[in-house]
Design a protein around this motif. Structure first.
Motif, PDB file in Angstrom:
ATOM      1  N   HIS A  90      33.202 136.469  44.936  1.00 34.78           N
ATOM      2  CA  HIS A  90      33.895 135.251  45.371  1.00 34.78           C
ATOM      3  C   HIS A  90      33.055 134.413  46.344  1.00 34.78           C
ATOM      4  CE1 HIS A  90      37.411 136.562  43.297  1.00 34.78           C
ATOM      5  NE2 HIS A  90      37.649 137.588  44.094  1.00 34.78           N
TER       6      HIS A  90
ATOM      7  N   PRO B 209      30.128 132.048  46.909  1.00 30.51           N
ATOM      8  CA  PRO B 209      29.265 131.251  46.035  1.00 30.51           C
ATOM      9  C   PRO B 209      27.790 131.468  46.358  1.00 30.51           C
ATOM     10  CG  PRO B 209      30.228 129.871  47.744  1.00 30.51           C
ATOM     11  CD  PRO B 209      30.882 131.209  47.862  1.00 30.51           C
ATOM     12  N   THR B 210      26.959 131.417  45.346  1.00 33.12           N
ATOM     13  CA  THR B 210      25.525 131.614  45.559  1.00 33.12           C
ATOM     14  C   THR B 210      24.845 130.348  46.090  1.00 33.12           C
ATOM     15  OG1 THR B 210      25.122 131.102  43.231  1.00 33.12           O
ATOM     16  CG2 THR B 210      25.322 133.438  43.835  1.00 33.12           C
TER      17      THR B 210
ATOM     18  N   ALA C 271      30.765 126.879  52.066  1.00 31.25           N
ATOM     19  CA  ALA C 271      32.023 127.609  52.005  1.00 31.25           C
ATOM     20  C   ALA C 271      32.335 128.125  53.397  1.00 31.25           C
ATOM     21  CB  ALA C 271      31.955 128.764  51.009  1.00 31.25           C
TER      22      ALA C 271
ATOM     23  N   ARG D  95      25.085 138.317  48.419  1.00 29.58           N
ATOM     24  CA  ARG D  95      24.915 137.190  47.477  1.00 29.58           C
ATOM     25  C   ARG D  95      23.690 136.347  47.809  1.00 29.58           C
ATOM     26  NH1 ARG D  95      27.556 136.858  42.846  1.00 29.58           N
ATOM     27  NH2 ARG D  95      28.443 134.769  43.107  1.00 29.58           N
TER      28      ARG D  95
END
Length: 233
Positions: free
Chosen positions: A10, A12-13, A17, A39
């Motif tokens: 969940h 994000p790469t 966020a 990540r």
């Protein structure tokens, strides 16, 4: 340490966020950032000004690029976070504002949902559990081997900012559900009856939310008295 982590997909790469992490220990900055590391991302945490003013903690926090929060200038602190998020960074926030001495999810401040809405980024709940056994408020550092740490990353939320109070309640409900899963994921041997690090409703002896709130209010009162006395001298 025996770290169990789930839901990292969940995070994000790329892109901004806001990571909302519960707060039970002084090492939550480290553990709350691990999902991002998984990540390939770095999380810059928002931390109160008092930590940055500390002779040891301040230089350390600055060296890691964390973001200073001045509670007397909340709007400016929010703008700093929004700017970092719009520039595509991961920013971490502790929406409880202080360590929960009950180890349950306290009432949350609305800043998390308002910052995420203003920046137009997802708000991702993260719950850490077990870090209080390493360094909790009022306890000595314990680096015993094989202590279990659980970290759960929840599905992203997308606050609109239209009703920050309701969206904050929704965030807290989500985090409460995640916390319960983390607590119950540990085997019974990790949840001994009367353990100080366990909430009472799970068989432990930690203060209730109400008891912890009363203790925190008294602590703030004593600090205010000390500051007032210092100004008079």
């Amino acid at each position: 340490m025996d770290i169990h982590m789930s839901g990292t997909e969940h995070i994000p790469t790329s892109g901004g966020a806001l990571i909302a992490v519960n707060h039970v220990s002084y090492v939550d900055y480290v553990m709350g950032g691990l999902p991002g590391v998984e990540r390939g991302r770095y999380t810059r945490f928002m931390a109160k000004k008092e930590i940055f003013d500390h002779g040891v903690g301040g230089p350390l926090m600055r060296s890691f690029g964390h973001l200073e929060v001045d509670r007397e200038s909340g709007a400016a602190s929010m703008l700093t976070a929004v700017k970092a998020l719009r520039e595509g960074e991961l920013v971490g926030i502790f929406p409880e504002a202080t360590i929960s001495q009950s180890f349950l999810i306290k009432e949350l401040k609305s800043g998390a949902v308002r910052i995420a809405a203003d920046a137009g980024v997802p708000l991702i709940p993260v719950v850490v559990w077990g870090t209080q056994r390493i360094l909790a408020k009022g306890r000595k550092l314990d680096l015993s081997r094989h202590q279990r740490i659980d970290i759960e990353v929840g599905e992203p939320m997308h606050p609109s900012g239209d009703d920050p109070a309701a969206e904050t309640v929704a965030l807290r409900t989500r985090m409460q559900e995640m916390l319960e899963r983390c607590i119950l994921a540990a085997p019974a041997s990790e949840r001994p009856e009367g353990a100080w690090w366990l909430p009472q409703q799970y068989g432990g002896s930690a203060p209730t939310i109400e008891e912890a709130a009363a203790a925190y209010a008294e602590e703030r009162r004593r600090r205010a008295q000390a500051r007032a006395a210092k100004r008079r001298t």
